[in-house]
Design an enzyme around this catalytic site. Structure first.
Site, PDB file in Angstrom:
ATOM      1  N   LYS A 124       0.865  -1.345  -0.039  1.00  0.00           N
ATOM      2  CA  LYS A 124       0.017  -0.036  -0.125  1.00  0.00           C
ATOM      3  C   LYS A 124       0.748   1.204   0.099  1.00  0.00           C
ATOM      4  O   LYS A 124       0.411   2.401  -0.706  1.00  0.00           O
ATOM      5  CB  LYS A 124      -0.940   0.154   1.144  1.00  0.00           C
ATOM      6  CG  LYS A 124      -0.238   0.232   2.536  1.00  0.00           C
ATOM      7  CD  LYS A 124      -1.308  -0.208   3.635  1.00  0.00           C
ATOM      8  CE  LYS A 124      -0.652   0.119   4.956  1.00  0.00           C
ATOM      9  NZ  LYS A 124      -1.460  -0.331   6.128  1.00  0.00           N
ATOM     10  N   ARG A 152      -7.809  -0.345  17.209  1.00  0.00           N
ATOM     11  CA  ARG A 152      -8.480   0.037  15.732  1.00  0.00           C
ATOM     12  C   ARG A 152      -9.156  -0.932  15.377  1.00  0.00           C
ATOM     13  O   ARG A 152     -10.304  -1.502  16.204  1.00  0.00           O
ATOM     14  CB  ARG A 152      -7.144   0.115  14.894  1.00  0.00           C
ATOM     15  CG  ARG A 152      -7.557   0.801  13.405  1.00  0.00           C
ATOM     16  CD  ARG A 152      -6.566   1.168  12.699  1.00  0.00           C
ATOM     17  NE  ARG A 152      -5.991  -0.026  11.953  1.00  0.00           N
ATOM     18  CZ  ARG A 152      -5.110  -0.236  11.191  1.00  0.00           C
ATOM     19  NH1 ARG A 152      -4.347   0.987  10.632  1.00  0.00           N
ATOM     20  NH2 ARG A 152      -4.628  -1.170  10.255  1.00  0.00           N
TER      21      ARG A 152
HETATM   22  C1  LIG Z   1      -0.775  -1.212   6.555  1.00  0.00           C
HETATM   23  C2  LIG Z   1      -0.871  -2.570   7.414  1.00  0.00           C
HETATM   24  C3  LIG Z   1       0.132  -3.655   7.710  1.00  0.00           C
HETATM   25  C4  LIG Z   1       1.381  -3.124   7.412  1.00  0.00           C
HETATM   26  O1  LIG Z   1       2.047  -2.341   8.415  1.00  0.00           O
HETATM   27  P1  LIG Z   1       3.764  -2.270   8.160  1.00  0.00           P
HETATM   28  O2  LIG Z   1       3.965  -1.227   9.397  1.00  0.00           O
HETATM   29  O3  LIG Z   1       3.977  -1.238   7.057  1.00  0.00           O
HETATM   30  O4  LIG Z   1       4.385  -3.383   8.367  1.00  0.00           O
HETATM   31  C5  LIG Z   1      -0.207  -4.716   8.267  1.00  0.00           C
HETATM   32  N1  LIG Z   1      -1.410  -5.022   8.725  1.00  0.00           N
HETATM   33  C6  LIG Z   1      -2.485  -4.108   8.485  1.00  0.00           C
HETATM   34  C7  LIG Z   1      -3.834  -4.321   8.934  1.00  0.00           C
HETATM   35  C8  LIG Z   1      -2.273  -2.834   7.866  1.00  0.00           C
HETATM   36  O5  LIG Z   1      -3.176  -1.865   7.764  1.00  0.00           O
END
Ligand SMILES: *Cc1c(COP(=O)(O)O)cnc(C)c1O
Length: 353
Positions: A36, A129
Site C-alpha cells: 500500500k 483499531r
Molecule cells: C498497513 C498494514 C500493515 C503493514 O504495516 P507495516 O507497519 O507497514 O508493516 C499490516 N496490517 C494491516 C492491517 C495494515 O493496515
C-alpha cells in the site's frame, strides 16, 4: 528524468525482502508483503513476489486489482466495505474482518461469482483499531463457518497503529490462545495466525515470538528497513532503498526571521522563528503537494529543513560546506509518511534502478 524524482534501488529492496523472508521462515512464519505505501506499484510488487513473499497485501481493492497478474495469493488488509464486497471477492483470496454483516456480504458475493474467499477474524488486543474482543471470537467463528462459500482461514491482530501498542509475548500469546480455542471447539485447523505488522519482527530476533504465530504482514520493515516498535534500523537491512531528489531554484542569503506584521502561513498555521541572523537559504522545487516535506531526512550534512508551502521547500544550508547553486540537486532519505506521499503524488517521477 524530471525533478522531483524518487529513485528506487531494486537490488536493495530485493535484499531486504529476501533477508526478512529467510528470518521469518526460520521461525515458521510466512510473510504477506504489503504494497500500500507504494500504491501497489507493479515493479515493487514484482520484487516482493519474486523474493519469497507468501502473499501480497494491500488496504485498497483498486490496488489489489492492479496485482491480478501475480499468481501469489492476495490479502485485503483494511476491513472490506460492504459496497465493495464483489470486488474484494474478485480480486482477493483472503480478507481481514471484524463485522459479521460484512462477512455475510462477502458470502453472498462468493456464491454469486462462484469463487472462493478466506476470512481472517481480527482480534482486538489493545491497540483499539479494528478487531473483536477475544471472548467473542468463538461465536463469530461459529457464525462465519455457517455462511456458504467463505472459508474461515484464520485469526489476526494489529498493533502499532492507533494506540501505538507494542506487540509482545503476552498479547501475542492471547492471539494464539484464541486460535487454539477456535480450533479445538470447532474441530478445524486455522491456516493463518497473523501476529501483526512490522512492529512484531523484533520478537523473532529476541526469540519471543509465540510458536503458534505463522504469519506477519510487513510493509515498512521491508521497504525502509525500520523496526516500527522501537524506531530503529533493522540489522542487515537497507534503510535507503528510496532516495528523493529535488532541484534548487533559488539560493540566497536572507535573514532567518521574516519582517513585517506576522499573520498565518500558507496552511493557516501560526509560525515561530529563531533569530540566527542572516543565513544561506535554498529553495527547492518540491512542496507539500508532492509529499510531506517535513518527513524527509536530508542526506547531506549541514542541511536543515526550515519549512514548506504547496510547491516550495526551504532549507537552511548555512552549516553546509557545500556551495549549492541553482540547478543543483539535493537528496533525501524518506520516512514512511514521505514514502506514501511520494508514491501517491503524480508530480514525482519514479525511477527504478
Ligand atoms: C498497513 C498494514 C500493515 C503493514 O504495516 P507495516 O507497519 O507497514 O508493516 C499490516 N496490517 C494491516 C492491517 C495494515 O493496515
Amino acid at each position: 528524468m524530471s525533478n522531483p524524482s524518487l529513485i528506487i534501488e531494486t537490488s536493495k529492496l530485493r535484499h531486504n525482502v529476501k533477508t526478512v523472508v529467510k528470518m521469518c521462515k526460520a521461525s515458521g512464519i510466512e510473510i504477506c508483503a504489503v504494497t500500500k505505501a507504494c500504491c501497489a506499484h507493479h515493479k515493487i510488487a514484482e520484487v516482493f513476489a519474486e523474493s519469497g513473499a507468501g502473499m501480497l497485501a494491500d488496504s485498497r481493492v483498486q490496488n489489489l486489482k492492479q496485482l491480478s497478474s501475480y499468481s501469489v495469493p492476495k490479502m485485503m488488509l483494511r476491513l472490506p466495505m460492504i459496497s465493495e464486497a464483489d470486488d474484494v471477492v474478485r480480486y482477493c483470496d483472503v480478507s481481514l474482518n471484524s463485522e459479521l454483516n460484512t462477512v455475510k456480504a462477502l458470502s453472498e458475493a462468493v456464491v454469486k461469482l462462484n469463487k472462493q474467499h478466506g476470512v481472517v477474524i481480527m482480534i482486538e488486543l489493545g491497540d483499539l483499531r479494528e478487531g473483536i474482543p477475544p471472548e467473542e471470537a468463538l461465536t463469530f467463528a461459529e457464525e462465519a463457518i455457517k455462511l456458504p462459500g467463505v472459508n474461515l482461514t484464520g485469526v489476526g491482530v494489529n498493533f502499532n497503529c492507533y494506540g501505538g501498542v507494542i506487540p509482545d509475548e503476552e498479547n501475542l500469546n492471547r492471539l494464539a490462545d484464541v486460535a487454539s480455542n477456535i480450533e479445538e471447539k470447532l474441530g478445524i485447523k486455522l491456516q493463518i495466525i497473523s501476529g501483526g505488522n512490522s512492529g512484531s519482527l523484533y520478537l523473532l530476533k529476541e526469540n519471543k515470538m509465540p510458536a503458534k504465530i505463522n504469519n506477519l504482514r510487513l510493509g515498512e520493515s521491508i521497504l525502509l528497513g525500520m523496526d516500527t516498535s522501537f524506531q530503529k534500523q533493522i540489522e542487515d537491512l537497507y534503510t535507503d532503498v528510496f532516495t528523493l531528489k529535488a532541484e534548487v531554484i533559488e539560493m540566497k542569503e536572507k535573514p532567518s526571521v521574516p519582517s513585517g506584521n506576522i499573520g498565518l502561513n500558507a496552511f493557516g498555521q501560526k509560525t515561530s522563528y529563531v533569530d540566527n541572523g542572516v543565513i544561506r537559504r535554498v529553495i527547492l522545487a518540491c512542496g507539500r503537494q508532492d509529499l510531506p516535506c517535513d518527513q524527509l531526512i536530508p542526506n547531506e550534512d549541514g542541511v536543515k529543513y526550515l519549512g514548506s508551502s504547496s510547491d516550495h521547500m526551504i532549507l537552511d544550508i548555512t552549516q553546509s560546506d557545500k556551495d549549492y547553486a541553482v540547478g543543483d540537486i539535493v537528496t533525501f532519505n524518506l520516512s514512511y509518511g514521505a514514502l506514501v506521499g511520494a508514491f501517491t503524488s503524480r508530480y514525482i517521477d519514479k525511477i527504478f534502478i
